[in-house]
Design a protein around this motif. Sequence first.
Motif, PDB file in Angstrom:
ATOM      1  N   GLU A   1      27.843  44.092  15.634  1.00 33.27           N
ATOM      2  CA  GLU A   1      26.993  42.916  15.911  1.00 33.27           C
ATOM      3  C   GLU A   1      27.578  42.014  17.001  1.00 33.27           C
ATOM      4  O   GLU A   1      26.954  41.036  17.415  1.00 33.27           O
ATOM      5  CB  GLU A   1      26.747  42.123  14.618  1.00 33.27           C
ATOM      6  CG  GLU A   1      27.973  41.468  14.023  1.00 33.27           C
ATOM      7  CD  GLU A   1      28.867  42.464  13.266  1.00 33.27           C
ATOM      8  OE1 GLU A   1      29.803  41.992  12.602  1.00 33.27           O
ATOM      9  OE2 GLU A   1      28.657  43.712  13.361  1.00 33.27           O
TER      10      GLU A   1
ATOM     11  N   VAL B   1      28.553  40.417  20.495  1.00 33.15           N
ATOM     12  CA  VAL B   1      27.903  40.365  21.813  1.00 33.15           C
ATOM     13  C   VAL B   1      28.973  40.596  22.880  1.00 33.15           C
ATOM     14  O   VAL B   1      29.970  39.880  22.916  1.00 33.15           O
ATOM     15  CB  VAL B   1      27.231  38.991  22.059  1.00 33.15           C
ATOM     16  CG1 VAL B   1      26.586  38.960  23.439  1.00 33.15           C
ATOM     17  CG2 VAL B   1      26.222  38.679  20.959  1.00 33.15           C
TER      18      VAL B   1
ATOM     19  N   PRO C   1      24.819  44.377  21.139  1.00 30.47           N
ATOM     20  CA  PRO C   1      24.196  43.570  22.187  1.00 30.47           C
ATOM     21  C   PRO C   1      25.101  43.402  23.411  1.00 30.47           C
ATOM     22  O   PRO C   1      26.294  43.143  23.280  1.00 30.47           O
ATOM     23  CB  PRO C   1      23.947  42.219  21.509  1.00 30.47           C
ATOM     24  CG  PRO C   1      24.592  42.266  20.174  1.00 30.47           C
ATOM     25  CD  PRO C   1      24.952  43.667  19.856  1.00 30.47           C
TER      26      PRO C   1
ATOM     27  N   HIS D   1      19.839  41.203  31.608  1.00 29.80           N
ATOM     28  CA  HIS D   1      19.783  41.691  30.238  1.00 29.80           C
ATOM     29  C   HIS D   1      20.292  43.119  30.132  1.00 29.80           C
ATOM     30  O   HIS D   1      20.057  43.942  31.019  1.00 29.80           O
ATOM     31  CB  HIS D   1      18.344  41.630  29.714  1.00 29.80           C
ATOM     32  CG  HIS D   1      17.849  40.223  29.574  1.00 29.80           C
ATOM     33  ND1 HIS D   1      18.422  39.329  28.706  1.00 29.80           N
ATOM     34  CD2 HIS D   1      16.854  39.548  30.221  1.00 29.80           C
ATOM     35  CE1 HIS D   1      17.787  38.157  28.807  1.00 29.80           C
ATOM     36  NE2 HIS D   1      16.838  38.263  29.727  1.00 29.80           N
TER      37      HIS D   1
ATOM     38  N   ARG E   1      21.178  44.856  26.405  1.00 29.07           N
ATOM     39  CA  ARG E   1      20.632  45.471  25.193  1.00 29.07           C
ATOM     40  C   ARG E   1      20.544  44.424  24.077  1.00 29.07           C
ATOM     41  O   ARG E   1      21.373  43.527  24.014  1.00 29.07           O
ATOM     42  CB  ARG E   1      21.534  46.626  24.749  1.00 29.07           C
ATOM     43  CG  ARG E   1      21.007  47.373  23.528  1.00 29.07           C
ATOM     44  CD  ARG E   1      22.057  48.287  22.907  1.00 29.07           C
ATOM     45  NE  ARG E   1      22.509  49.341  23.813  1.00 29.07           N
ATOM     46  CZ  ARG E   1      23.768  49.587  24.113  1.00 29.07           C
ATOM     47  NH1 ARG E   1      24.730  48.840  23.568  1.00 29.07           N
ATOM     48  NH2 ARG E   1      24.094  50.561  24.933  1.00 29.07           N
ATOM     49  N   ASP E   2      19.543  44.545  23.248  1.00 31.06           N
ATOM     50  CA  ASP E   2      19.392  43.686  22.049  1.00 31.06           C
ATOM     51  C   ASP E   2      19.314  42.194  22.390  1.00 31.06           C
ATOM     52  O   ASP E   2      20.008  41.357  21.801  1.00 31.06           O
ATOM     53  CB  ASP E   2      20.584  43.874  21.096  1.00 31.06           C
ATOM     54  CG  ASP E   2      20.530  45.208  20.374  1.00 31.06           C
ATOM     55  OD1 ASP E   2      19.472  45.885  20.488  1.00 31.06           O
ATOM     56  OD2 ASP E   2      21.527  45.562  19.723  1.00 31.06           O
ATOM     57  N   GLU E   3      18.444  41.912  23.345  1.00 27.32           N
ATOM     58  CA  GLU E   3      18.265  40.549  23.835  1.00 27.32           C
ATOM     59  C   GLU E   3      18.160  39.517  22.713  1.00 27.32           C
ATOM     60  O   GLU E   3      18.749  38.428  22.796  1.00 27.32           O
ATOM     61  CB  GLU E   3      16.985  40.549  24.679  1.00 27.32           C
ATOM     62  CG  GLU E   3      16.891  39.447  25.670  1.00 27.32           C
ATOM     63  CD  GLU E   3      15.605  39.559  26.482  1.00 27.32           C
ATOM     64  OE1 GLU E   3      15.249  40.693  26.887  1.00 27.32           O
ATOM     65  OE2 GLU E   3      14.968  38.513  26.701  1.00 27.32           O
TER      66      GLU E   3
ATOM     67  N   ARG F   1      19.451  39.327  19.989  1.00 27.36           N
ATOM     68  CA  ARG F   1      20.671  39.004  19.256  1.00 27.36           C
ATOM     69  C   ARG F   1      21.637  38.130  20.036  1.00 27.36           C
ATOM     70  O   ARG F   1      22.683  37.729  19.505  1.00 27.36           O
ATOM     71  CB  ARG F   1      21.342  40.283  18.740  1.00 27.36           C
ATOM     72  CG  ARG F   1      20.502  40.854  17.560  1.00 27.36           C
ATOM     73  CD  ARG F   1      20.842  42.267  17.250  1.00 27.36           C
ATOM     74  NE  ARG F   1      22.173  42.396  16.677  1.00 27.36           N
ATOM     75  CZ  ARG F   1      22.784  43.564  16.513  1.00 27.36           C
ATOM     76  NH1 ARG F   1      22.171  44.683  16.889  1.00 27.36           N
ATOM     77  NH2 ARG F   1      23.984  43.613  15.999  1.00 27.36           N
ATOM     78  N   TYR F   2      21.340  37.872  21.332  1.00 26.86           N
ATOM     79  CA  TYR F   2      22.187  36.901  22.041  1.00 26.86           C
ATOM     80  C   TYR F   2      21.373  35.717  22.582  1.00 26.86           C
ATOM     81  O   TYR F   2      21.861  34.945  23.380  1.00 26.86           O
ATOM     82  CB  TYR F   2      23.017  37.558  23.154  1.00 26.86           C
ATOM     83  CG  TYR F   2      22.241  38.365  24.181  1.00 26.86           C
ATOM     84  CD1 TYR F   2      21.521  37.727  25.204  1.00 26.86           C
ATOM     85  CD2 TYR F   2      22.242  39.753  24.166  1.00 26.86           C
ATOM     86  CE1 TYR F   2      20.829  38.455  26.154  1.00 26.86           C
ATOM     87  CE2 TYR F   2      21.547  40.486  25.103  1.00 26.86           C
ATOM     88  CZ  TYR F   2      20.849  39.841  26.101  1.00 26.86           C
ATOM     89  OH  TYR F   2      20.160  40.552  27.037  1.00 26.86           O
TER      90      TYR F   2
END
Lengths: 379, 379
Positions: free
Chosen positions: A172, A174, A196, A220, A222-224, A226-227
């Motif tokens: 998880e 970033v 992310p 960006h 990955r997993d926008e 989540r940040y």
Amino acid sequence: MAERSSQELDRLRDRIDEVDKDLLTLLRRRLDLVGEVGSIKHEQGLPIYAPKREAAMLMKRREEATLMGVPPQLIEDLLRRIMRESYASENDVGFKCINPDVGPIVIVGGAGKLGTLFSQLFRLSGYEVRILDKDDWPNADAILDGAGVVVVSVPIHHTNAVIAQLPTLPKECVLLDLTSIKQAPLAAMLSKHQGPVVGLHPMFGPDLSSLAKQVVVVCHGRDEARYQWLLEQIRIWGARLHEAPASEHDQAMQLVQAMRHFTAFVYGAHLRRERADLDQLLQFSSPIYRLELAMVGRLFAQDAKLYGDIIFSQPDTLARARHYMDRYQEALKMLEHGDKAGFEAQFNDIADWFGDFAKQFQSESGNMLLSANDNRSEA
Amino acid sequence: MAERSSQELDRLRDRIDEVDKDLLTLLRRRLDLVGEVGSIKHEQGLPIYAPKREAAMLMKRREEATLMGVPPQLIEDLLRRIMRESYASENDVGFKCINPDVGPIVIVGGAGKLGTLFSQLFRLSGYEVRILDKDDWPNADAILDGAGVVVVSVPIHHTNAVIAQLPTLPKECVLLDLTSIKQAPLAAMLSKHQGPVVGLHPMFGPDLSSLAKQVVVVCHGRDEARYQWLLEQIRIWGARLHEAPASEHDQAMQLVQAMRHFTAFVYGAHLRRERADLDQLLQFSSPIYRLELAMVGRLFAQDAKLYGDIIFSQPDTLARARHYMDRYQEALKMLEHGDKAGFEAQFNDIADWFGDFAKQFQSESGNMLLSANDNRSEA
């Protein structure tokens, strides 16, 4: 001078001094009020830079100024300068923490200037910050343990190697970098980390006292989702985020940053080889003339490695630099042939291509030159 | 946001608005007082820019600010901006006439921008001004009859021909030109006219509202004593005079002005040929990045002929431009070979040569960039 006039002049100057002292009192009061605003914003997590409120306020002051016969541009310029101070003072209050539950923020290269700035901002916002600098790699696993964010802030030419060197990060976590090129580091981070990933380029030097109004480019990964909290945190610091594809960002940096630095470097080499007398050159100082010199000279007050990195780090820069030389040779040919008509025709052609931007650039730089002239003094 | 905080924020903002209104009242009062100072200066023939008094005043305000916990640089910046307005307002009052008995001032090229500015300044100082523009040559003898000063203000490439075209002037008449090169026009004037001759280069664009703090380069020709009054008159307009040999002036203009314009021209051609997307480039705007673009783009908002003149008017520029290309090719070779170590070594070498100037340039441009950031706004 007649004695009466001399006395009159002294009397007027005393009155101007009184006005200026009243001005100081007002400034003190305004800074205090702004400090109180800052405390409330801090509690509420509001960004320190509020463009809409600012624009509305300036518009109102301009109107009032016009009614009073005060030049509206004068009050606007003064308030903008005063607001700069207000932004800086908000650093003392600290910032709201958007994500208090996140794990520690690890700044890889946190002893560098930019790393230090970001460490401070995170700490002012209540995060636990850990530094992983050159000598800390033997303890990397401990430092990175449970990390919520890993920020890579190392010289460009080390970025990819440093990313590769990272141990496996919590899923998880970033992972982000602050390098001034974006494609290669982003690719390296995406291949290193499954969680992310985002590339940031803070478009400013590390010597700032406030991020207010400064631009941070966001590429960006990955997993926008989540940040998002992190982007919101940066907005609270006052910055404006500009989202762009990494390739678009890199191309723009080549065209303007790398090539302007490269040609400024050449200009410095030129001045040196022509044995220019800098002291003498400065005697002929007009604001624009001084600025032209300063834009070259300022480069050499900075770090050779940093500029070497910016110029040498992207293979495309070489092609651009060759193209520039082709243009230079064409222009030189016109000069050799005394072809002033050809020069003027091409000049007008380029002017057409610049279109309204040329006027915009002229007016922007014109304001700066006026303010440079304000700051000039000599007895 | 909690309602209490929101109300509190509104209340604070109202109080800030009140402070800002008081600020407007102070500004109005200060402008009035400065206007009265201007009237007395006008009567007494005192220069509108008094560097020593200004420096002493700023120093005192900085000290008072420090005692009150107001950043001293803040009050200095504000007062400098306010003083800009004061200089401009002194144009309305007019200037003392230093030499009321001199014959008419004839401005050759007086319909041009710079000619118009000087016509205004002479008229504001109580002189009779006559214009001799392109279409007035049939009446040249009548216009020049009894002239006390002849000011040549025509495009560079016409200057020598226009000087040659002048009829014989009264022996006591002062002949001067305002061209941005000095050797050739000065020689032409000395051979044309037996009386006092001086070359001037006003180092500023014609769009100024005040000459305060601007530099005028003075290249002496002949009979200096007989045009001292004129130099004094220009000082009263607020300008700072810098005396220099014509050759030294011309060399400086080549090294900085002509070559910077030439390379900016090439950069404009380069951006065009690389199909740069200016709108997109501006999205990545940091103050320094914008300024780099603006210094190129601003060229193309201006007159092709003027820049053609500056670049093509001196034969030495060609040699300088060739030398610059040699430096460019050397740098390009380093880029081709990926010779970053060589680049850094040369960079440090040039930095040594710049010495303390590099730091000075960095700090000067740094202040300008801060003020550019103040002026930034977007919703």
